[in-house]
Write a protein that holds these residues in place. Structure first.
Motif, PDB file in Angstrom:
ATOM      1  N   PHE A 135       0.698  -1.015   0.039  1.00  0.00           N
ATOM      2  CA  PHE A 135       0.064  -0.058   0.007  1.00  0.00           C
ATOM      3  C   PHE A 135       0.947   1.200  -0.018  1.00  0.00           C
ATOM      4  O   PHE A 135       1.794   1.294   0.883  1.00  0.00           O
ATOM      5  CB  PHE A 135      -0.891   0.127   1.327  1.00  0.00           C
ATOM      6  CG  PHE A 135      -2.097  -0.988   1.397  1.00  0.00           C
ATOM      7  CD1 PHE A 135      -3.000  -0.855   0.784  1.00  0.00           C
ATOM      8  CD2 PHE A 135      -1.504  -2.353   1.914  1.00  0.00           C
ATOM      9  CE1 PHE A 135      -4.217  -1.674   0.901  1.00  0.00           C
ATOM     10  CE2 PHE A 135      -2.496  -3.334   2.266  1.00  0.00           C
ATOM     11  CZ  PHE A 135      -3.842  -3.050   1.456  1.00  0.00           C
ATOM     12  N   GLY A 136       0.498   2.191  -0.718  1.00  0.00           N
ATOM     13  CA  GLY A 136       1.561   3.223  -0.660  1.00  0.00           C
ATOM     14  C   GLY A 136       1.087   4.483  -1.495  1.00  0.00           C
ATOM     15  O   GLY A 136       0.059   4.547  -2.140  1.00  0.00           O
ATOM     16  N   ASN A 176      -2.638   6.159  -0.721  1.00  0.00           N
ATOM     17  CA  ASN A 176      -2.530   4.767  -0.106  1.00  0.00           C
ATOM     18  C   ASN A 176      -3.108   3.793  -1.056  1.00  0.00           C
ATOM     19  O   ASN A 176      -4.037   2.793  -0.830  1.00  0.00           O
ATOM     20  CB  ASN A 176      -3.326   4.779   1.256  1.00  0.00           C
ATOM     21  CG  ASN A 176      -2.817   3.632   2.109  1.00  0.00           C
ATOM     22  OD1 ASN A 176      -1.652   3.153   2.044  1.00  0.00           O
ATOM     23  ND2 ASN A 176      -3.600   3.175   3.231  1.00  0.00           N
ATOM     24  N   ASP A 177      -2.577   3.750  -2.358  1.00  0.00           N
ATOM     25  CA  ASP A 177      -3.043   2.611  -3.179  1.00  0.00           C
ATOM     26  C   ASP A 177      -2.393   1.364  -2.986  1.00  0.00           C
ATOM     27  O   ASP A 177      -1.571   1.239  -2.276  1.00  0.00           O
ATOM     28  CB  ASP A 177      -2.584   3.114  -4.718  1.00  0.00           C
ATOM     29  CG  ASP A 177      -3.169   4.406  -4.931  1.00  0.00           C
ATOM     30  OD1 ASP A 177      -4.465   4.813  -4.791  1.00  0.00           O
ATOM     31  OD2 ASP A 177      -2.549   5.165  -5.946  1.00  0.00           O
ATOM     32  N   TYR A 178      -3.324   0.520  -3.368  1.00  0.00           N
ATOM     33  CA  TYR A 178      -3.005  -0.914  -3.430  1.00  0.00           C
ATOM     34  C   TYR A 178      -2.248  -1.684  -4.461  1.00  0.00           C
ATOM     35  O   TYR A 178      -2.692  -1.238  -5.782  1.00  0.00           O
ATOM     36  CB  TYR A 178      -4.035  -2.160  -2.612  1.00  0.00           C
ATOM     37  CG  TYR A 178      -3.689  -3.713  -2.808  1.00  0.00           C
ATOM     38  CD1 TYR A 178      -3.204  -4.091  -1.867  1.00  0.00           C
ATOM     39  CD2 TYR A 178      -4.218  -4.385  -4.039  1.00  0.00           C
ATOM     40  CE1 TYR A 178      -2.942  -5.503  -2.072  1.00  0.00           C
ATOM     41  CE2 TYR A 178      -3.856  -5.646  -3.976  1.00  0.00           C
ATOM     42  CZ  TYR A 178      -3.354  -6.158  -3.022  1.00  0.00           C
ATOM     43  OH  TYR A 178      -2.868  -7.558  -2.965  1.00  0.00           O
ATOM     44  N   ASN A 179      -1.027  -2.058  -4.513  1.00  0.00           N
ATOM     45  CA  ASN A 179      -0.522  -2.606  -5.658  1.00  0.00           C
ATOM     46  C   ASN A 179       0.044  -3.883  -5.290  1.00  0.00           C
ATOM     47  O   ASN A 179       0.503  -4.398  -4.521  1.00  0.00           O
ATOM     48  CB  ASN A 179       0.663  -1.895  -6.093  1.00  0.00           C
ATOM     49  CG  ASN A 179       0.409  -0.297  -6.575  1.00  0.00           C
ATOM     50  OD1 ASN A 179      -0.320  -0.185  -7.483  1.00  0.00           O
ATOM     51  ND2 ASN A 179       0.742   0.684  -5.634  1.00  0.00           N
TER      52      ASN A 179
END
Length: 159
Positions: A99-100, A104-107
């Motif tokens: 997450f970042g 705070n996107d999930y990849n």
């Protein structure tokens, strides 16, 4: 908290103990029936020259110990299976994720095998499972083999 005064042991109590003993009741059974402690029944029995057959207790203890040994063996086998599954995971395709970013996107990304830190965690957990398995059911005659496995486990965990 108040305690009740101890009940005196009467001739009737002694006769009850003698009768129940003659019927083959165990010390604990007599204590339950007369609502007395096991210690009180033991003292009365000793005074009356009575003894309790410990054969049944010894046999029950041996059976219980055998049951526990079997359960430990089953658990040790399950831990060994866990260790094998964990070590297999070190070489299987894996997904890494994070997450970042400011949102705070999930990849995630598929990889051919886990990264080094994940392999280290898998190996450490597998080593713990093997160690517990060996403690539950150590090899009976191969103490050198046990020492070698223990050294290997410690080496794997320190890497």
């Amino acid at each position: 908290m108040s305690r009740e005064a101890p009940r005196p042991v009467t001739e009737e109590t002694e006769e009850d103990v003698r009768q129940l003993h003659a019927e083959g009741c165990s010390r604990n059974e007599i204590a339950r029936r007369l609502q007395r402690s096991g210690r009180t029944i033991s003292v009365i029995a000793q005074r009356l020259g009575l003894s309790f057959d410990r054969t049944a207790t010894e046999e029950a203890t041996r059976a219980r110990m055998a049951d526990l040994a079997e359960r430990r063996a089953i658990l040790a086998e399950a831990l060994q299976d866990d260790a094998e599954r964990l070590t297999e995971q070190m070489w299987e395709p894996s997904v890494i994720y994070n997450f970042g970013g400011k949102d705070n996107d999930y990849n995630e990304r598929d990889v051919p095998e886990p990264p080094a830190d994940a392999k280290r965690a898998l190996m450490s957990t597998a080593a713990q499972a093997i160690d517990r398995s060996l403690k539950l059911c150590p090899p009976e005659s191969d103490q050198q083999g046990l020492a070698a496995v223990d050294a290997w486990l410690r080496g794997m965990m320190s890497d």
